[in-house]
Scaffold this active site. Structure first.
Site, PDB file in Angstrom:
ATOM      1  N   TYR A  56      -1.006  13.665   4.718  1.00 50.95           N
ATOM      2  CA  TYR A  56      -0.315  13.014   5.837  1.00 50.95           C
ATOM      3  C   TYR A  56      -0.053  14.056   6.920  1.00 50.95           C
ATOM      4  O   TYR A  56       0.738  14.980   6.721  1.00 50.95           O
ATOM      5  CB  TYR A  56       1.027  12.420   5.395  1.00 50.95           C
ATOM      6  N   LEU A 206       5.770  -4.504   4.484  1.00 49.15           N
ATOM      7  CA  LEU A 206       5.795  -5.222   5.769  1.00 49.15           C
ATOM      8  C   LEU A 206       4.397  -5.276   6.377  1.00 49.15           C
ATOM      9  O   LEU A 206       4.243  -5.569   7.565  1.00 49.15           O
ATOM     10  CB  LEU A 206       6.775  -4.555   6.741  1.00 49.15           C
ATOM     11  N   ARG A 208       2.346  -2.963   7.245  1.00 53.06           N
ATOM     12  CA  ARG A 208       2.236  -2.030   8.379  1.00 53.06           C
ATOM     13  C   ARG A 208       2.843  -2.601   9.663  1.00 53.06           C
ATOM     14  O   ARG A 208       2.347  -2.395  10.755  1.00 53.06           O
ATOM     15  CB  ARG A 208       0.774  -1.633   8.595  1.00 53.06           C
ATOM     16  N   GLY A 213       8.348  -8.941  11.851  1.00 53.43           N
ATOM     17  CA  GLY A 213       9.056  -9.746  12.840  1.00 53.43           C
ATOM     18  C   GLY A 213       9.168  -9.070  14.189  1.00 53.43           C
ATOM     19  O   GLY A 213       9.655  -9.667  15.146  1.00 53.43           O
TER      20      GLY A 213
END
Length: 332
Positions: A56, A206, A208, A213
């Site tokens: 990462y 979620l 990504r 929402g």
């Protein structure tokens, strides 16, 4: 915050973990100070499980976490680290390396970047097609004996590979994508893990940000994984956001947010499943933590199923070229 045993033989961890990948790229620019503040806020809220990968940000994420942990009690935090993904100078992905000598090399660099003398859960990020999983897990087992690793985990592998790995050394958890719109593990992988007493750390809860929402069409810019993700492409994203709006109506009726419902749904699938939330800002973390107060009964779960039926999402969870490398997709 409540804690749960990670698998039958694993450590006791918080019921929600913090996935730190987004603090080092993948989803566009991030703010270093805000990232560290978010890690501190997570620890202060009782989150003990921090998840990262040595690839990462080409080591950036491990160094960031190392900085955030300075002055903290090391034994109050569980560090989950993935290794094996190879990248070149331009940041491109160039394969996986699960050879025993590579395991020892990756681990040595990880310990240095994090500034710690052991890793709580160490796992290959993907199955190296050229190296038997027994060899990779055996090498980590040697590091367990040497005291550099406490527990062994797996990531994105199928049921057969899980069984082969567990025959070499106890596996505490499988890290794999699981959400309302990514439910492939329910067919074979999740039952296999439950049979063997292996926990699940679920990332992408979620999807990504797709079912957070908050996502809006066209928001992915250069350097953002979502610009290439099938589920965010024109022709798919419209259908997927329509699912989110159906979920929003349910969330509004409950007086909570879409993200809180999505996280609570994953948590409700079993005490052996620990959602990893990828918050990289304190406000998003606070929203995710609010999911703990959401209680879903059988009627709620049925209503959510109507809002987002199984396999209703348009597009794969990764581009086709990446899906081809996932053992979990070939042997689900």
């Amino acid at each position: 915050m409540q804690r749960v045993s990670l698998g039958k033989l694993g450590p006791e961890v918080s019921v929600i973990g913090l996935g730190c990948m987004g603090m080092s790229g993948m989803y566009g620019p991030s703010d270093r100070a805000e990232s560290i503040a978010t890690i501190h806020a997570a620890l202060n809220a009782g989150i003990t499980l921090l998840d990262t990968g040595d690839f990462y940000g080409m080591g950036h994420n491990e160094m960031l976490i190392g900085e955030a942990l300075k002055g903290r009690d090391r034994d109050q935090v569980q560090l989950s680290v993935k290794f094996g993904a190879l990248r070149d100078a331009a940041g491109a992905w160039v394969g996986y390396d699960g050879r025993p000598k590579a395991v020892r090399n990756f681990l040595g660099y990880t310990l240095q970047r994090l500034g710690v003398d052991y890793i709580d859960i160490y796992r290959p990020a993907r199955l190296d097609p050229d190296v038997p999983i027994e060899d990779t897990v055996g090498a980590i087992a040697d590091m367990v004996k040497a005291g550099y690793v406490r527990h062994i985990g797996l990531s994105e592998v199928g049921a057969e590979t899980i069984r082969r790995a567990a025959a070499v050394h106890p596996i505490v958890d499988l890290q794999i994508e699981y959400s309302l719109v990514s439910r492939g593990i329910e067919y074979e992988i999740l039952p296999t893990c439950r049979e063997l007493g292996i926990g699940i750390t679920a990332y992408g809860v979620l999807s990504r940000g797709l079912i957070s929402g908050h996502w809006q069409r066209g928001a992915a810019k250069g350097g953002d994984f979502r610009a290439m993700s099938p589920r965010f492409r024109e022709g798919n994203v419209e259908q997927n956001l329509a699912l989110v709006e159906a979920l929003r109506r349910f969330a509004d009726a409950k007086g909570v947010t879409v993200a809180q419902i999505a996280i609570a749904w994953v948590a409700a699938q079993g005490a052996d499943i620990v959602p990893l939330v990828g918050a990289r800002r304190r406000d998003r973390l606070a929203e995710a933590l609010g999911s703990q107060a959401v209680r879903l009964d059988a009627d709620d779960l049925a209503a959510i199923e109507r809002a987002i039926p199984k396999d209703a999402a348009a597009g794969g969870r990764y581009p086709e070229a990446q899906l081809a490398h996932l053992d979990s997709e070939r042997h689900g």
